[in-house]
Write a protein that holds these residues in place. Structure first.
Motif, PDB file in Angstrom:
ATOM      1  N   ARG A   1      60.609  10.661  -4.161  1.00  0.00           N
ATOM      2  CA  ARG A   1      59.249  10.164  -3.970  1.00  0.00           C
ATOM      3  C   ARG A   1      58.514  11.213  -3.154  1.00  0.00           C
ATOM      4  NH1 ARG A   1      56.692   6.987  -6.482  1.00  0.00           N
ATOM      5  NH2 ARG A   1      55.699   5.961  -4.749  1.00  0.00           N
ATOM      6  N   ALA A   2      57.273  11.522  -3.526  1.00  0.00           N
ATOM      7  CA  ALA A   2      56.528  12.580  -2.843  1.00  0.00           C
ATOM      8  C   ALA A   2      55.056  12.209  -2.725  1.00  0.00           C
ATOM      9  CB  ALA A   2      56.679  13.900  -3.596  1.00  0.00           C
ATOM     10  N   ALA A   3      54.422  12.771  -1.716  1.00  0.00           N
ATOM     11  CA  ALA A   3      52.984  12.595  -1.508  1.00  0.00           C
ATOM     12  C   ALA A   3      52.463  13.797  -0.737  1.00  0.00           C
ATOM     13  CB  ALA A   3      52.702  11.309  -0.733  1.00  0.00           C
ATOM     14  N   MET A   4      51.153  13.997  -0.830  1.00  0.00           N
ATOM     15  CA  MET A   4      50.495  15.056  -0.082  1.00  0.00           C
ATOM     16  C   MET A   4      49.320  14.442   0.669  1.00  0.00           C
ATOM     17  SD  MET A   4      48.652  18.543  -1.503  1.00  0.00           S
ATOM     18  CE  MET A   4      50.066  19.067  -2.459  1.00  0.00           C
ATOM     19  N   LEU A   5      49.193  14.799   1.933  1.00  0.00           N
ATOM     20  CA  LEU A   5      48.075  14.341   2.754  1.00  0.00           C
ATOM     21  C   LEU A   5      47.297  15.536   3.259  1.00  0.00           C
ATOM     22  CD1 LEU A   5      50.711  12.337   3.463  1.00  0.00           C
ATOM     23  CD2 LEU A   5      48.904  11.163   4.660  1.00  0.00           C
ATOM     24  N   LEU A   6      46.063  15.297   3.673  1.00  0.00           N
ATOM     25  CA  LEU A   6      45.271  16.310   4.363  1.00  0.00           C
ATOM     26  C   LEU A   6      45.276  15.968   5.836  1.00  0.00           C
ATOM     27  CD1 LEU A   6      42.127  16.656   2.054  1.00  0.00           C
ATOM     28  CD2 LEU A   6      44.142  18.137   2.165  1.00  0.00           C
ATOM     29  N   ASP A   7      45.603  16.946   6.679  1.00  0.00           N
ATOM     30  CA  ASP A   7      45.537  16.711   8.114  1.00  0.00           C
ATOM     31  C   ASP A   7      44.067  16.744   8.558  1.00  0.00           C
ATOM     32  OD1 ASP A   7      44.761  19.387   8.523  1.00  0.00           O
ATOM     33  OD2 ASP A   7      46.716  20.021   9.250  1.00  0.00           O
ATOM     34  N   PRO A   8      43.760  16.409   9.801  1.00  0.00           N
ATOM     35  CA  PRO A   8      42.363  16.392  10.249  1.00  0.00           C
ATOM     36  C   PRO A   8      41.681  17.762  10.214  1.00  0.00           C
ATOM     37  CG  PRO A   8      43.713  15.104  11.743  1.00  0.00           C
ATOM     38  CD  PRO A   8      44.645  15.839  10.816  1.00  0.00           C
ATOM     39  N   PHE A   9      42.431  18.828   9.914  1.00  0.00           N
ATOM     40  CA  PHE A   9      41.890  20.179   9.917  1.00  0.00           C
ATOM     41  C   PHE A   9      41.742  20.738   8.511  1.00  0.00           C
ATOM     42  CE2 PHE A   9      44.757  19.001  13.278  1.00  0.00           C
ATOM     43  CZ  PHE A   9      43.837  18.860  14.311  1.00  0.00           C
ATOM     44  N   GLY A  10      41.986  19.877   7.500  1.00  0.00           N
ATOM     45  CA  GLY A  10      41.802  20.266   6.107  1.00  0.00           C
ATOM     46  C   GLY A  10      43.003  20.929   5.462  1.00  0.00           C
ATOM     47  N   CYS A  11      44.134  20.959   6.153  1.00  0.00           N
ATOM     48  CA  CYS A  11      45.352  21.562   5.608  1.00  0.00           C
ATOM     49  C   CYS A  11      46.252  20.464   5.022  1.00  0.00           C
ATOM     50  CB  CYS A  11      46.096  22.325   6.691  1.00  0.00           C
ATOM     51  SG  CYS A  11      45.140  23.694   7.384  1.00  0.00           S
ATOM     52  N   THR A  12      47.093  20.848   4.094  1.00  0.00           N
ATOM     53  CA  THR A  12      47.952  19.879   3.429  1.00  0.00           C
ATOM     54  C   THR A  12      49.273  19.688   4.161  1.00  0.00           C
ATOM     55  OG1 THR A  12      48.808  21.618   1.993  1.00  0.00           O
ATOM     56  CG2 THR A  12      46.985  20.276   1.135  1.00  0.00           C
ATOM     57  N   ILE A  13      49.787  18.460   4.063  1.00  0.00           N
ATOM     58  CA  ILE A  13      51.117  18.106   4.558  1.00  0.00           C
ATOM     59  C   ILE A  13      51.839  17.439   3.398  1.00  0.00           C
ATOM     60  CG2 ILE A  13      52.472  16.732   6.179  1.00  0.00           C
ATOM     61  CD1 ILE A  13      49.977  16.518   7.936  1.00  0.00           C
ATOM     62  N   GLY A  14      52.942  18.018   2.965  1.00  0.00           N
ATOM     63  CA  GLY A  14      53.734  17.415   1.906  1.00  0.00           C
ATOM     64  C   GLY A  14      54.835  16.557   2.491  1.00  0.00           C
ATOM     65  N   LEU A  15      55.093  15.427   1.844  1.00  0.00           N
ATOM     66  CA  LEU A  15      56.171  14.526   2.249  1.00  0.00           C
ATOM     67  C   LEU A  15      57.110  14.318   1.069  1.00  0.00           C
ATOM     68  CD1 LEU A  15      54.124  11.738   4.085  1.00  0.00           C
ATOM     69  CD2 LEU A  15      55.228  13.752   5.102  1.00  0.00           C
ATOM     70  N   ASN A  16      58.398  14.335   1.332  1.00  0.00           N
ATOM     71  CA  ASN A  16      59.403  14.122   0.294  1.00  0.00           C
ATOM     72  C   ASN A  16      60.445  13.132   0.804  1.00  0.00           C
ATOM     73  OD1 ASN A  16      60.715  15.226  -2.327  1.00  0.00           O
ATOM     74  ND2 ASN A  16      62.377  15.194  -0.834  1.00  0.00           N
ATOM     75  N   GLN A  17      60.690  12.096   0.008  1.00  0.00           N
ATOM     76  CA  GLN A  17      61.758  11.148   0.314  1.00  0.00           C
ATOM     77  C   GLN A  17      62.804  11.286  -0.788  1.00  0.00           C
ATOM     78  OE1 GLN A  17      60.634   7.004   0.743  1.00  0.00           O
ATOM     79  NE2 GLN A  17      62.744   6.333   0.522  1.00  0.00           N
ATOM     80  N   SER A  18      63.911  11.932  -0.451  1.00  0.00           N
ATOM     81  CA  SER A  18      64.984  12.128  -1.425  1.00  0.00           C
ATOM     82  C   SER A  18      65.649  10.799  -1.759  1.00  0.00           C
ATOM     83  CB  SER A  18      66.043  13.089  -0.865  1.00  0.00           C
ATOM     84  OG  SER A  18      65.490  14.368  -0.700  1.00  0.00           O
TER      85      SER A  18
END
Length: 131
Positions: free
Chosen positions: A99-116
């Motif tokens: 399962r994966a998702a991408m968020l934007l931090d408050p500074f406009g950069c991406t944070i990827g999340l992965n749940q194996s």
């Protein structure tokens, strides 16, 4: 081998002090500085650095996204949203079953999340043996 391991990931942001403080709280660690143009924190995966964006490295969406392994994708999304991040892509199931998702931090950069998952870990291990 020429390239041994990832030493650090650097995020280019408008305000390194604000970005470093936001991530330091997230990782429950202290901010360190190399100089006035570079702050960093230590994370379980290595160093996360913050450098002022400029013409050569404008930061934000469209660059490289670092994916962090999480135990519970929905819980991680909610925790990051409470801190000001915004869901940008997903959540999705990958072809290997993670399962994966991408968020934007408050500074406009991406944070990827992965749940194996068992399935995704098995698929990656199978690919390692095949390659």
């Amino acid at each position: 081998m020429l390239l041994k391991k990832i030493e650090s990931v650097v995020i280019f942001v408008a305000n390194i002090d604000e970005a470093a403080a936001w991530y330091a709280v997230l990782f429950q660690t202290e901010i360190r500085r190399e100089n006035s143009q570079y702050a960093f924190i230590k994370t379980p995966a290595g160093l996360l650095g913050f450098h002022p964006l400029d013409r050569k490295c404008p930061g934000g969406v469209g660059g490289t996204t670092v994916y962090w392994e999480v135990d519970d994708l929905q819980e991680a999304i909610k925790a990051l949203e409470k801190r000001g991040a915004v869901l940008y892509r997903g959540p999705i199931s990958t072809s290997f079953g993670a399962r994966a998702a991408m968020l934007l931090d408050p500074f406009g950069c991406t944070i990827g999340l992965n749940q194996s998952t068992e399935q995704s870990l098995h698929a990656l291990a199978s690919n390692d043996r095949a390659g």
